[in-house]
Design an enzyme around this catalytic site. Sequence first.
Site, PDB file in Angstrom:
ATOM      1  N   LYS A  17     -34.950 -59.381 -47.745  1.00  7.11           N
ATOM      2  CA  LYS A  17     -35.005 -60.663 -46.657  1.00  7.11           C
ATOM      3  C   LYS A  17     -36.524 -60.899 -46.144  1.00  7.11           C
ATOM      4  O   LYS A  17     -37.276 -60.204 -46.362  1.00  7.11           O
ATOM      5  CB  LYS A  17     -34.143 -59.887 -45.481  1.00  7.11           C
ATOM      6  CG  LYS A  17     -34.617 -58.537 -44.719  1.00  7.11           C
ATOM      7  CD  LYS A  17     -35.781 -58.500 -43.835  1.00  7.11           C
ATOM      8  CE  LYS A  17     -36.460 -57.254 -43.395  1.00  7.11           C
ATOM      9  NZ  LYS A  17     -37.769 -57.443 -42.644  1.00  7.11           N
ATOM     10  N   ASP A 149     -32.148 -52.469 -40.368  1.00  2.74           N
ATOM     11  CA  ASP A 149     -32.106 -53.599 -41.081  1.00  2.74           C
ATOM     12  C   ASP A 149     -30.958 -53.590 -42.200  1.00  2.74           C
ATOM     13  O   ASP A 149     -30.500 -54.448 -43.038  1.00  2.74           O
ATOM     14  CB  ASP A 149     -33.364 -53.816 -41.979  1.00  2.74           C
ATOM     15  CG  ASP A 149     -34.630 -54.453 -41.113  1.00  2.74           C
ATOM     16  OD1 ASP A 149     -34.335 -54.815 -40.208  1.00  2.74           O
ATOM     17  OD2 ASP A 149     -35.604 -54.163 -41.812  1.00  2.74           O
TER      18      ASP A 149
HETATM   19  P1  ATP Z   1     -38.547 -52.060 -43.417  1.00  7.53           P
HETATM   20  O1  ATP Z   1     -37.108 -51.912 -43.830  1.00  7.53           O
HETATM   21  O2  ATP Z   1     -38.671 -50.844 -42.427  1.00  7.53           O
HETATM   22  O3  ATP Z   1     -39.363 -53.416 -42.938  1.00  7.53           O
HETATM   23  P2  ATP Z   1     -39.999 -52.132 -46.062  1.00  7.53           P
HETATM   24  O4  ATP Z   1     -39.288 -53.192 -46.343  1.00  7.53           O
HETATM   25  O5  ATP Z   1     -41.517 -52.540 -45.288  1.00  7.53           O
HETATM   26  O6  ATP Z   1     -39.132 -51.593 -44.534  1.00  7.53           O
HETATM   27  P3  ATP Z   1     -39.036 -50.423 -47.839  1.00  7.53           P
HETATM   28  O7  ATP Z   1     -39.559 -50.759 -49.095  1.00  7.53           O
HETATM   29  O8  ATP Z   1     -37.842 -50.396 -47.362  1.00  7.53           O
HETATM   30  O9  ATP Z   1     -40.066 -50.917 -46.837  1.00  7.53           O
HETATM   31  O10 ATP Z   1     -39.435 -48.621 -47.615  1.00  7.53           O
HETATM   32  C1  ATP Z   1     -40.048 -48.049 -46.479  1.00  7.53           C
HETATM   33  C2  ATP Z   1     -40.330 -46.801 -46.757  1.00  7.53           C
HETATM   34  O11 ATP Z   1     -39.154 -46.080 -46.846  1.00  7.53           O
HETATM   35  C3  ATP Z   1     -41.163 -46.528 -48.262  1.00  7.53           C
HETATM   36  O12 ATP Z   1     -42.346 -46.204 -47.804  1.00  7.53           O
HETATM   37  C4  ATP Z   1     -40.339 -44.861 -48.543  1.00  7.53           C
HETATM   38  O13 ATP Z   1     -41.171 -43.814 -48.086  1.00  7.53           O
HETATM   39  C5  ATP Z   1     -39.133 -45.127 -47.813  1.00  7.53           C
HETATM   40  N1  ATP Z   1     -37.813 -45.162 -48.554  1.00  7.53           N
HETATM   41  C6  ATP Z   1     -36.617 -44.404 -48.358  1.00  7.53           C
HETATM   42  N2  ATP Z   1     -35.755 -44.842 -49.260  1.00  7.53           N
HETATM   43  C7  ATP Z   1     -36.278 -45.849 -49.860  1.00  7.53           C
HETATM   44  C8  ATP Z   1     -35.711 -46.865 -50.994  1.00  7.53           C
HETATM   45  N3  ATP Z   1     -34.454 -46.557 -51.653  1.00  7.53           N
HETATM   46  N4  ATP Z   1     -36.419 -47.652 -51.202  1.00  7.53           N
HETATM   47  C9  ATP Z   1     -37.907 -47.863 -51.001  1.00  7.53           C
HETATM   48  N5  ATP Z   1     -38.195 -47.062 -49.929  1.00  7.53           N
HETATM   49  C10 ATP Z   1     -37.531 -45.936 -49.618  1.00  7.53           C
END
Ligand code: ATP
Length: 314
Positions: A17, A149
């Site tokens: 998103k 989210d």
């Molecule tokens: P947010 O949803 O908080 O905006 P983001 O999109 O910036 O997060 P994500 O890739 O969703 O980032 O992951 C954030 C952190 O969550 C990662 O650094 C990781 O340590 C942890 N994490 C746990 N499960 C997952 C997953 N399935 N995929 C990615 N990261 C994960």
Amino acid sequence: MSSAASVDRVHVRAPGKINVFLGVGGRHDDGYHALATVFQAVSLYEDVIARAAGDFSVTVRGADGIGGDADAVPLDDRNLAMRAAKLLAAAADYHGGVALEIRKSVPVAGGMGGGSADAAAALVACDALWGTGFSPARLHELAARLGADVPFALHGGTAVGTGRGDQLNPALARGRFDWVLVTSDEGLSTPVVYEQLDLLREEEGALADDPPLSLDVPIPVLQALRSGDAVQLAASLHNDLQAAAVHRRPDLEETIRRGIRAGALHGIVSGSGPTVALLCGDPESAQAVQTSLQQAGREALHVHGPVPGARILV
Ligand code: ATP
């Protein structure tokens, strides 16, 4: 419920998103900030394949050049998809397990909700694999327990999120919006960016309840979405987290400027960053912006939104 699986493999795709508007209010006692946001699901997807198994396990594979570090994603109970599967099993009183395979295209820690998409996909996949048959409302309730989210990743499309971002209302959006995403090799931690925002606000002398604990999405944002008007939407793109993300990564501002010079209408940091989302007027100009950024050595992807939420692929 019996542990006999009704099928032995289910493949679910869920979108990343962009927050086209993100207003961040004061911090609640539980540590969460009040949000008023507009999510748009875009055509960059996470694929989750669930296979029948006696135990719970997860593997993660990253697509080339997605930014972030797929190797840094935890494979234990910290993995959001694993937590989703275990939460569903507990709620359904299911006694078997699942082997989850995650194929990532959404940048890790990129501000595009990749982990949330994995969790939403795992809920839908395990529900189908185990024949749980939970209603969309029940899955939404479990999703909200996994992260703010996650309900949106189930839902997709374009939606207004309030509360912690988990109270969703669909927003009318006509047509298609073309975005160029500029990814980074290194992610930004969401909690660190929120802490940075609190620090910046403290420096500015903002009190605990100022900004307020409840917020609204400005009307022009909703009007632009309803009319499918990219120029109007570009004028109302806003992200309260941007200053904090840019504080950590000053180069993001230059990326936005470069995108605008290459023909984008406007750009913002996506969520907590560091992915930059550049809104373009049509697919052709998005193509040109993508090419220009790639020639400058950036990792740039052309995507569009809105797209549906977590769906089973047949
Ligand atoms: P947010 O949803 O908080 O905006 P983001 O999109 O910036 O997060 P994500 O890739 O969703 O980032 O992951 C954030 C952190 O969550 C990662 O650094 C990781 O340590 C942890 N994490 C746990 N499960 C997952 C997953 N399935 N995929 C990615 N990261 C994960």
